[in-house]
Enzyme design. Structure first.
Site, mmCIF file in Angstrom:
data_model
loop_
_atom_site.group_PDB
_atom_site.id
_atom_site.type_symbol
_atom_site.label_atom_id
_atom_site.label_comp_id
_atom_site.label_asym_id
_atom_site.label_seq_id
_atom_site.Cartn_x
_atom_site.Cartn_y
_atom_site.Cartn_z
ATOM 1 N N TRP A 299 -29.087 -48.615 -36.168
ATOM 2 C CA TRP A 299 -27.721 -48.366 -35.681
ATOM 3 C C TRP A 299 -26.778 -49.220 -36.512
ATOM 4 O O TRP A 299 -26.862 -50.447 -36.492
ATOM 5 C CB TRP A 299 -27.625 -48.743 -34.197
ATOM 6 N N TYR B 70 -32.267 -42.392 -36.454
ATOM 7 C CA TYR B 70 -30.869 -42.859 -36.389
ATOM 8 C C TYR B 70 -29.959 -41.861 -35.688
ATOM 9 O O TYR B 70 -28.790 -42.157 -35.416
ATOM 10 C CB TYR B 70 -30.332 -43.157 -37.802
ATOM 11 N N LYS C 177 -17.683 -31.242 -42.823
ATOM 12 C CA LYS C 177 -17.100 -32.341 -42.027
ATOM 13 C C LYS C 177 -15.620 -32.061 -41.835
ATOM 14 O O LYS C 177 -14.906 -31.736 -42.797
ATOM 15 C CB LYS C 177 -17.333 -33.632 -42.811
ATOM 16 N N TYR D 289 -21.920 -41.978 -25.268
ATOM 17 C CA TYR D 289 -22.354 -42.850 -26.369
ATOM 18 C C TYR D 289 -22.719 -44.239 -25.842
ATOM 19 O O TYR D 289 -22.323 -44.623 -24.733
ATOM 20 C CB TYR D 289 -21.223 -42.944 -27.410
ATOM 21 N N ASN E 32 -28.341 -31.761 -44.429
ATOM 22 C CA ASN E 32 -26.977 -31.356 -44.801
ATOM 23 C C ASN E 32 -25.919 -32.118 -44.007
ATOM 24 O O ASN E 32 -24.731 -31.860 -44.161
ATOM 25 C CB ASN E 32 -26.795 -29.841 -44.595
ATOM 26 N N ARG F 15 -30.825 -20.552 -41.596
ATOM 27 C CA ARG F 15 -29.529 -19.929 -41.311
ATOM 28 C C ARG F 15 -29.342 -18.757 -42.258
ATOM 29 O O ARG F 15 -30.013 -18.693 -43.296
ATOM 30 C CB ARG F 15 -28.397 -20.947 -41.497
ATOM 31 N N VAL G 77 -24.655 -38.056 -43.282
ATOM 32 C CA VAL G 77 -25.630 -39.085 -43.669
ATOM 33 C C VAL G 77 -26.615 -38.491 -44.686
ATOM 34 O O VAL G 77 -26.910 -39.107 -45.713
ATOM 35 C CB VAL G 77 -26.410 -39.620 -42.439
ATOM 36 N N ARG H 131 -32.074 -26.694 -40.931
ATOM 37 C CA ARG H 131 -32.367 -25.550 -40.061
ATOM 38 C C ARG H 131 -32.131 -24.258 -40.833
ATOM 39 O O ARG H 131 -31.219 -24.188 -41.669
ATOM 40 C CB ARG H 131 -31.433 -25.580 -38.838
ATOM 41 N N MET I 176 -29.742 -35.300 -32.762
ATOM 42 C CA MET I 176 -28.922 -34.093 -32.664
ATOM 43 C C MET I 176 -29.533 -33.018 -31.764
ATOM 44 O O MET I 176 -28.804 -32.266 -31.127
ATOM 45 C CB MET I 176 -28.641 -33.513 -34.061
HETATM 46 N N1 LIG Z 1 -27.495 -44.747 -36.165
HETATM 47 C C1 LIG Z 1 -26.410 -44.857 -36.903
HETATM 48 O O1 LIG Z 1 -25.965 -45.937 -37.276
HETATM 49 C C2 LIG Z 1 -25.703 -43.610 -37.308
HETATM 50 C C3 LIG Z 1 -24.732 -43.638 -38.310
HETATM 51 C C4 LIG Z 1 -24.145 -42.430 -38.692
HETATM 52 C C5 LIG Z 1 -24.490 -41.264 -38.044
HETATM 53 N N2 LIG Z 1 -25.405 -41.303 -37.037
HETATM 54 C C6 LIG Z 1 -25.838 -40.112 -36.340
HETATM 55 O O2 LIG Z 1 -26.371 -39.241 -37.285
HETATM 56 C C7 LIG Z 1 -26.147 -37.909 -36.874
HETATM 57 C C8 LIG Z 1 -25.463 -37.158 -37.998
HETATM 58 O O3 LIG Z 1 -24.164 -37.679 -38.189
HETATM 59 P P1 LIG Z 1 -23.246 -37.068 -39.342
HETATM 60 O O4 LIG Z 1 -21.885 -37.633 -39.247
HETATM 61 O O5 LIG Z 1 -23.976 -37.186 -40.605
HETATM 62 O O6 LIG Z 1 -23.238 -35.550 -38.822
HETATM 63 P P2 LIG Z 1 -22.579 -34.226 -39.370
HETATM 64 O O7 LIG Z 1 -22.161 -34.395 -40.783
HETATM 65 O O8 LIG Z 1 -21.588 -33.764 -38.367
HETATM 66 O O9 LIG Z 1 -23.814 -33.216 -39.328
HETATM 67 C C9 LIG Z 1 -24.478 -32.896 -38.141
HETATM 68 C C10 LIG Z 1 -25.879 -32.497 -38.524
HETATM 69 O O10 LIG Z 1 -26.674 -32.302 -37.362
HETATM 70 C C11 LIG Z 1 -27.353 -31.063 -37.474
HETATM 71 N N3 LIG Z 1 -27.569 -30.536 -36.131
HETATM 72 C C12 LIG Z 1 -26.651 -30.286 -35.186
HETATM 73 N N4 LIG Z 1 -27.258 -29.850 -34.056
HETATM 74 C C13 LIG Z 1 -28.574 -29.830 -34.320
HETATM 75 C C14 LIG Z 1 -29.720 -29.449 -33.562
HETATM 76 N N5 LIG Z 1 -29.608 -29.038 -32.289
HETATM 77 N N6 LIG Z 1 -30.931 -29.538 -34.148
HETATM 78 C C15 LIG Z 1 -31.053 -29.956 -35.420
HETATM 79 N N7 LIG Z 1 -30.010 -30.333 -36.195
HETATM 80 C C16 LIG Z 1 -28.790 -30.262 -35.641
HETATM 81 C C17 LIG Z 1 -26.420 -30.202 -38.300
HETATM 82 O O11 LIG Z 1 -27.171 -29.183 -38.877
HETATM 83 P P3 LIG Z 1 -26.721 -27.629 -38.878
HETATM 84 O O12 LIG Z 1 -25.932 -27.427 -40.130
HETATM 85 O O13 LIG Z 1 -28.043 -26.965 -38.892
HETATM 86 O O14 LIG Z 1 -25.922 -27.382 -37.640
HETATM 87 C C18 LIG Z 1 -25.966 -31.216 -39.334
HETATM 88 O O15 LIG Z 1 -26.939 -31.401 -40.323
HETATM 89 C C19 LIG Z 1 -25.372 -37.984 -35.577
HETATM 90 O O16 LIG Z 1 -26.269 -37.957 -34.496
HETATM 91 C C20 LIG Z 1 -24.722 -39.349 -35.666
HETATM 92 O O17 LIG Z 1 -24.387 -39.878 -34.408
HETATM 93 C C21 LIG Z 1 -26.019 -42.437 -36.672
#
Ligand SMILES: NC(=O)c1ccc[n+]([C@@H]2O[C@H](COP(=O)([O-])OP(=O)(O)OC[C@H]3O[C@@H](n4cnc5c(N)ncnc54)[C@H](OP(=O)(O)O)[C@@H]3O)[C@@H](O)[C@H]2O)c1
Length: 344
Positions: A280, A254, A339, A63, A162, A187, A165, A185, A257
């Site tokens: 971010w 943002y 989650k 990270y 899904n 499924r 965020v 995606r 994945m």
């Molecule tokens: N920039 C920022 O400030 C900020 C803030 C919050 C979160 N984030 C980022 O946003 C992302 C999501 O966070 P979250 O907490 O909302 O995640 P989360 O609830 O754990 O969900 C993960 C998501 O990523 C998808 N995913 C996983 N692997 C993938 C792939 N190879 N290709 C396409 N989709 C994929 C999953 O879809 P499936 O159901 O299809 O597996 C699911 O929709 C993370 O990268 C996190 O670091 C960034």
């Protein structure tokens, strides 16, 4: 366990990592000492904390910001104040608090934190909402507010719809009359997921493959092309999503994945003048440290949505702390759609 004079437990259990690596290999449940309460410190009993992708990446050492080792995992969660230092004025025993910054290390039963690292939240919101409030809903709120001026009836497209965020984007947009096109995606249980996101307020839920199909025209018979695209994935998904953005529209990246770079056709720049931006939440918080008004406005707006039932906690699985290995594993699997929230 040791007891302090005030009768407060002075040892805690925590999910600790001493080196970077795969979470299943490096994270351990250990006893840690709770430090003495300083004048500006707050002693907090943690209640619940989610496992987010950024937590996993921090443990892996990949990270953008890393905590000094050994570190307690977790950046989000909610806790109850047990005791405050003599110079703490804004918090008192019994208050609920969430992290005001990243790097708090929330996967622990209790901790002593400087007051400025905490934010008070009202106790009349559900615990799971509070535990998942400081990162994902704030990110969704900012991205919807800060890049394009959207009016009711406008539309937004997002991938990984899904995700935590994504679910917050759907609900906050719905509450403001903004339409959402949600890409997920494919499924085996897709209809179930479509039903779930539609119940949250999604206007359209489509798969990544559908983005390329001529039938996409049908979507835009009832709603305008999006002015804003929210990219959590990268790679092909992003290139396809970008096709549907209005000329001069903005795509905000943002998350990454898919671990693939964002590829943009030259024509998108020349003929449609699209704008590519990034967001971010950690940086936004740093830049707004002295701007408590903006932070309070955002938190009030989100808590109001929660109270009105317009913003719920993400679909989740509650996991007792001792079963943390299951939570870490599930959080890293594709298509989990739930989650993992540690109960502390
Ligand atoms: N920039 C920022 O400030 C900020 C803030 C919050 C979160 N984030 C980022 O946003 C992302 C999501 O966070 P979250 O907490 O909302 O995640 P989360 O609830 O754990 O969900 C993960 C998501 O990523 C998808 N995913 C996983 N692997 C993938 C792939 N190879 N290709 C396409 N989709 C994929 C999953 O879809 P499936 O159901 O299809 O597996 C699911 O929709 C993370 O990268 C996190 O670091 C960034």
């Amino acid at each position: 366990m040791q007891r302090a004079a005030a009768g407060v437990l002075r040892a805690a259990r925590a999910l600790l990592y001493e080196r970077h690596g795969e979470p299943s290999a490096v994270v351990q449940l250990k006893d840690i000492e709770v430090p003495k309460l300083g004048d500006t410190d707050v002693h907090v009993k943690m209640l619940a904390a989610p496992v987010n992708p950024a937590d996993i990446n921090m443990i892996q050492g990949t990270y953008a910001t890393l905590s000094p080792l050994p570190a307690v995992g977790g950046n989000e969660g909610v806790g109850e104040v047990l005791e405050v230092g003599s110079r703490v004025a804004a918090l008192k025993a019994g208050d609920w608090v969430i992290p005001a910054t990243s790097g708090l290390g929330t996967w622990r039963t209790q901790g002593v934190f400087p007051e400025q690292m905490l934010l008070k939240v009202p106790r009349d919101i559900p615990m799971l909402c509070a535990a998942t409030l400081s990162v994902n809903p704030c990110t969704a709120y900012r991205m919807l507010a800060d890049f394009e001026t959207l009016a009711p009836g406008d539309s937004v497209i997002q991938n990984a719809a899904n995700s935590g965020v994504g679910q917050a984007v759907i609900q906050i947009a719905k509450a403001s009359g903004i339409k959402t096109i949600n890409v997920v995606r494919d499924r085996p249980d897709l209809p179930k997921l479509v039903e779930r996101l539609t119940a949250l307020g999604a206007d359209h839920v489509i798969t990544e493959d559908m983005l390329r199909k001529p039938e996409m025209k049908d979507v835009f018979k009832s709603i305008p092309k999006p002015r804003l695209a929210l990219n959590c994935v990268g790679g092909k998904s992003t290139t396809e999503m970008l096709r549907h953005l209005q000329p001069k529209g903005t795509m905000v990246t943002y998350g990454g994945m898919a671990k693939q770079p964002v590829m943009v056709p030259v024509s998108a720049f020349i003929f449609r003048d699209v704008r590519l931006r990034g967001f971010w939440m950690t940086q936004w918080r740093k830049e707004h440290e002295q701007d408590q008004h903006s932070v309070a406005t955002m938190m009030d707006a989100l808590c109001q949505l929660i109270r009105r039932g317009q913003l719920t906690a993400p679909a989740c699985t509650q996991v007792p702390l001792q079963d943390y290995q299951e939570a870490l594993e599930a959080a890293m699997k594709p298509f989990t759609s739930s989650k993992q929230i540690l109960l502390l």
